[in-house]
Design a protein around this motif. Sequence first.
Motif, short mmCIF file in Angstrom:
data_model
loop_
_atom_site.label_atom_id
_atom_site.label_comp_id
_atom_site.label_asym_id
_atom_site.label_seq_id
_atom_site.Cartn_x
_atom_site.Cartn_y
_atom_site.Cartn_z
N GLN A 1 -6.30 2.81 -6.00
CA GLN A 1 -7.05 1.90 -5.13
C GLN A 1 -6.16 1.26 -4.07
N ASP A 2 -4.84 1.34 -4.27
CA ASP A 2 -3.90 0.78 -3.30
C ASP A 2 -3.37 1.84 -2.33
N LYS B 1 0.82 -1.19 0.00
CA LYS B 1 0.00 0.00 0.00
C LYS B 1 0.87 1.26 0.00
N ASP C 1 -1.56 1.99 -8.19
CA ASP C 1 -2.96 2.32 -8.44
C ASP C 1 -3.53 3.09 -7.25
N GLY D 1 -7.98 4.97 -1.83
CA GLY D 1 -8.66 3.69 -1.82
C GLY D 1 -9.37 3.46 -0.50
#
Length: 277
Positions: free
Chosen positions: A220-221, A4, A218, A239
């Motif tokens: 989302q991460d 992350k 990304d 995210g």
Amino acid sequence: MDRKLIFLDIDGTLVAAMAKPSLLVTEAVCRARENGHKVFLCTGRNMPIIGKDILDVGFDGVIASAGSHIEVEGNVIFDHLLSEGVIQECLSVFHDHGIFCRIESPEGIFTDPQMEEFLRTAKPNPENSELIRMQKEIEAGIPILPYKSYPHRGAYKICFTSTTLEAVEKTKEFLSDRFGFVVHPYGDSTHCFNGEIIFRGVDKGKGMEIVCRYCKADLQDTIAFGDSMNDYEMMDRAGISVAMGNACSKLKKMADMVCESVWEDGVYYGFQRMGLI
């Protein structure tokens, strides 16, 4: 957990106003990085006032000046300086409406003398970590310079304080086409309304996107922790968004989760709860 990218506001999130990072929060950042995650500061502070005690915790990069200056692993990957002409235009609008200003530039922070006196007497809402931090800077003797010392070479951001909300609203007629206005929580009754203007298209959320592109990650991460309204864009794009227990109510309502307060080492327990450490 998959790798992350974690973005942490400083004041009211990583640390209480002008305090040092706690042992638990320091441990959380170090252990998360050891586990393969990347951790970034994402702050409204400009680089000259991010203290060594904070940087020494160890981060993979910094989004400073509310997204206007970004460094990753020591490399500057984005730098958006407002021209001196724009700065003077903004100052003129604010001053014409009786509003005091604070200019944040690469060289430091420069303020109207009236603003410092105004801040000394202000009674901030407990949710207003930005106003509390500015008061703590004065108490701690942080080198805030007078406007007469400003080098006039452009700046990243202008913060403002006003005795009335009506005056702030009037300035929007002249500046809101180019700037987003952030007004920090002020409660039911106050004589001090403070906030900042941020150039449209340059904010903490955009800064997070730039870091993700650079790191080939990304959105989302990403995980974002914040407490005040200048964290809204960052948390809106993340995210997973985490509001501190001491965050303003609007931020808590939009967040995916709420952790403990900054005084209760909320970052540490938030990391633990999500399996980052």
